[in-house]
Design a protein around this motif. Structure first.
Motif, PDB file in Angstrom:
ATOM      1  N   LYS A   1       0.815  -1.219   0.000  1.00  0.00           N
ATOM      2  CA  LYS A   1       0.000   0.000   0.000  1.00  0.00           C
ATOM      3  C   LYS A   1       0.852   1.275   0.000  1.00  0.00           C
ATOM      4  O   LYS A   1       0.555   2.214  -0.740  1.00  0.00           O
ATOM      5  N   GLU A   2       1.886   1.327   0.795  1.00  0.00           N
ATOM      6  CA  GLU A   2       2.695   2.543   0.924  1.00  0.00           C
ATOM      7  C   GLU A   2       3.283   2.963  -0.424  1.00  0.00           C
ATOM      8  O   GLU A   2       3.288   4.144  -0.766  1.00  0.00           O
ATOM      9  N   GLU A   3       3.784   1.994  -1.183  1.00  0.00           N
ATOM     10  CA  GLU A   3       4.339   2.301  -2.509  1.00  0.00           C
ATOM     11  C   GLU A   3       3.237   2.778  -3.455  1.00  0.00           C
ATOM     12  O   GLU A   3       3.445   3.706  -4.238  1.00  0.00           O
ATOM     13  N   LEU A   4       2.082   2.138  -3.390  1.00  0.00           N
ATOM     14  CA  LEU A   4       0.969   2.523  -4.255  1.00  0.00           C
ATOM     15  C   LEU A   4       0.492   3.940  -3.970  1.00  0.00           C
ATOM     16  O   LEU A   4       0.207   4.703  -4.889  1.00  0.00           O
ATOM     17  N   ILE A   5       0.433   4.295  -2.687  1.00  0.00           N
ATOM     18  CA  ILE A   5      -0.018   5.644  -2.303  1.00  0.00           C
ATOM     19  C   ILE A   5       0.929   6.696  -2.862  1.00  0.00           C
ATOM     20  O   ILE A   5       0.498   7.706  -3.417  1.00  0.00           O
ATOM     21  N   GLU A   6       2.221   6.467  -2.740  1.00  0.00           N
ATOM     22  CA  GLU A   6       3.213   7.406  -3.279  1.00  0.00           C
ATOM     23  C   GLU A   6       3.014   7.605  -4.780  1.00  0.00           C
ATOM     24  O   GLU A   6       3.074   8.720  -5.292  1.00  0.00           O
ATOM     25  N   GLU A   7       2.791   6.513  -5.494  1.00  0.00           N
ATOM     26  CA  GLU A   7       2.605   6.587  -6.945  1.00  0.00           C
ATOM     27  C   GLU A   7       1.276   7.240  -7.316  1.00  0.00           C
ATOM     28  O   GLU A   7       1.192   7.942  -8.324  1.00  0.00           O
ATOM     29  N   LEU A   8       0.245   7.026  -6.512  1.00  0.00           N
ATOM     30  CA  LEU A   8      -1.037   7.694  -6.767  1.00  0.00           C
ATOM     31  C   LEU A   8      -0.885   9.209  -6.644  1.00  0.00           C
ATOM     32  O   LEU A   8      -1.432   9.961  -7.446  1.00  0.00           O
ATOM     33  N   ILE A   9      -0.146   9.639  -5.651  1.00  0.00           N
ATOM     34  CA  ILE A   9       0.078  11.074  -5.449  1.00  0.00           C
ATOM     35  C   ILE A   9       0.839  11.662  -6.638  1.00  0.00           C
ATOM     36  O   ILE A   9       0.518  12.752  -7.122  1.00  0.00           O
ATOM     37  N   LYS A  10       1.818  10.938  -7.158  1.00  0.00           N
ATOM     38  CA  LYS A  10       2.566  11.418  -8.323  1.00  0.00           C
ATOM     39  C   LYS A  10       1.685  11.540  -9.566  1.00  0.00           C
ATOM     40  O   LYS A  10       1.952  12.358 -10.436  1.00  0.00           O
ATOM     41  N   ARG A  11       0.658  10.718  -9.651  1.00  0.00           N
ATOM     42  CA  ARG A  11      -0.206  10.687 -10.847  1.00  0.00           C
ATOM     43  C   ARG A  11      -1.487  11.499 -10.679  1.00  0.00           C
ATOM     44  O   ARG A  11      -2.421  11.343 -11.448  1.00  0.00           O
ATOM     45  N   ARG A  12      -1.567  12.388  -9.722  1.00  0.00           N
ATOM     46  CA  ARG A  12      -2.822  13.066  -9.393  1.00  0.00           C
ATOM     47  C   ARG A  12      -3.139  14.306 -10.239  1.00  0.00           C
ATOM     48  O   ARG A  12      -4.209  14.851 -10.109  1.00  0.00           O
ATOM     49  N   TRP A  13      -2.287  14.752 -11.082  1.00  0.00           N
ATOM     50  CA  TRP A  13      -2.451  16.071 -11.694  1.00  0.00           C
ATOM     51  C   TRP A  13      -3.441  16.167 -12.826  1.00  0.00           C
ATOM     52  O   TRP A  13      -3.692  17.250 -13.313  1.00  0.00           O
ATOM     53  N   ILE A  14      -3.984  15.089 -13.290  1.00  0.00           N
ATOM     54  CA  ILE A  14      -4.989  15.187 -14.343  1.00  0.00           C
ATOM     55  C   ILE A  14      -6.333  14.796 -13.745  1.00  0.00           C
ATOM     56  O   ILE A  14      -6.621  13.628 -13.540  1.00  0.00           O
ATOM     57  N   TYR A  15      -7.135  15.760 -13.406  1.00  0.00           N
ATOM     58  CA  TYR A  15      -8.474  15.566 -12.846  1.00  0.00           C
ATOM     59  C   TYR A  15      -8.387  14.735 -11.566  1.00  0.00           C
ATOM     60  O   TYR A  15      -7.343  14.318 -11.139  1.00  0.00           O
TER      61      TYR A  15
END
Length: 188
Positions: free
Chosen positions: A171-185
C-alpha cells in the motif's frame, strides 16, 4: 432550480465540490438506496487536507469495499480454502492437484504469493482484489473501478489504470505513486 448550499459543502474547495456533486448525481442516476451514507464518506475523504492521509483513507475504504463485495456475493465460492474453479478443474481432470488459495497460488512458481498469510493478504493490494480469473469472467463477474462510487470521480484515469494493473505491491508504494499521478483531474 437553485440548490441550497449547506455549511459542510462550503468547506470543500471548488474542485472537491465538483467531485462531490458528480458523485451524488452518479448515485442518483444508478438509483442507489444509500446515497446519504455514501455521500458522507465522500465528504469525509474530500475534507482531508493531507494528500497522503487522504489517499490512504480512500485506499483503505476501497479495499474494504472490494472485500465486502467478494464476500457478500461469494463469487469464488471457497470451500476448505479451494475456489470453485480449482474444484471444477479437479473434477474434469482427476490427475490435477487440488490447489488452495485460488488466485494467490502461482502455478508457474508453484507457491503462494509471498504476501499471503494465514489471515489473508498482508498488503491489501487493489489490483489483486479486482482480479477475476477466466472462470469468473465467463460467469460475467468483473468489477470495474469506474463502477465504484468511491473512486469514480476522486481518481483520474492514470491513477485508476495504475491501481488496477499494479499487482503484489504494498500500500505505501501505491499511495506514493497515486500522489505522483494526481495532476490530471480527480482530487489533488
Amino acid at each position: 432550480m437553485l440548490k441550497m448550499v449547506t455549511k459542510e459543502e462550503k468547506t470543500l474547495t471548488r474542485k472537491n465540490q465538483r467531485v462531490y456533486n458528480k458523485t451524488r448525481k452518479y448515485l442518483e442516476r444508478i438509483r442507489d438506496s444509500q446515497i446519504e451514507g455514501k455521500m458522507k464518506i465522500i465528504e469525509y475523504i474530500l475534507k482531508i487536507k493531507d494528500k497522503k492521509i487522504r489517499y490512504s483513507k480512500l485506499y483503505d475504504l476501497l479495499c474494504d469495499y472490494l472485500d465486502h463485495e467478494f464476500q457478500e456475493n461469494n463469487y469464488c465460492n471457497f470451500k476448505n480454502g479451494i475456489c470453485e474453479k480449482r474444484r471444477c478443474l479437479c473434477q474434469e481432470n482427476p490427475n490435477e492437484p487440488l490447489l488452495k488459495n485460488g488466485c494467490c497460488y502461482s502455478i508457474r512458481k508453484k507457491e503462494n504469493c509471498k504476501y499471503l498469510t494465514s489471515t489473508g493478504c498482508s498488503i491489501k493490494n487493489i489490483a489483486c482484489k479486482l482480479y477475476t480469473c477466466d472462470y469468473l469472467r465467463k460467469k460475467k463477474v468483473k468489477i470495474r473501478l469506474n463502477s465504484i462510487y468511491l473512486i469514480r470521480y476522486t481518481l483520474n484515469r492514470r491513477q485508476k489504470l495504475y491501481l488496477s494493473t499494479t499487482f503484489f505491491t504494498p500500500k505505501e508504494e501505491l499511495i506514493e505513486e497515486l500522489i505522483k499521478r494526481r495532476w490530471i483531474y480527480g482530487i489533488r
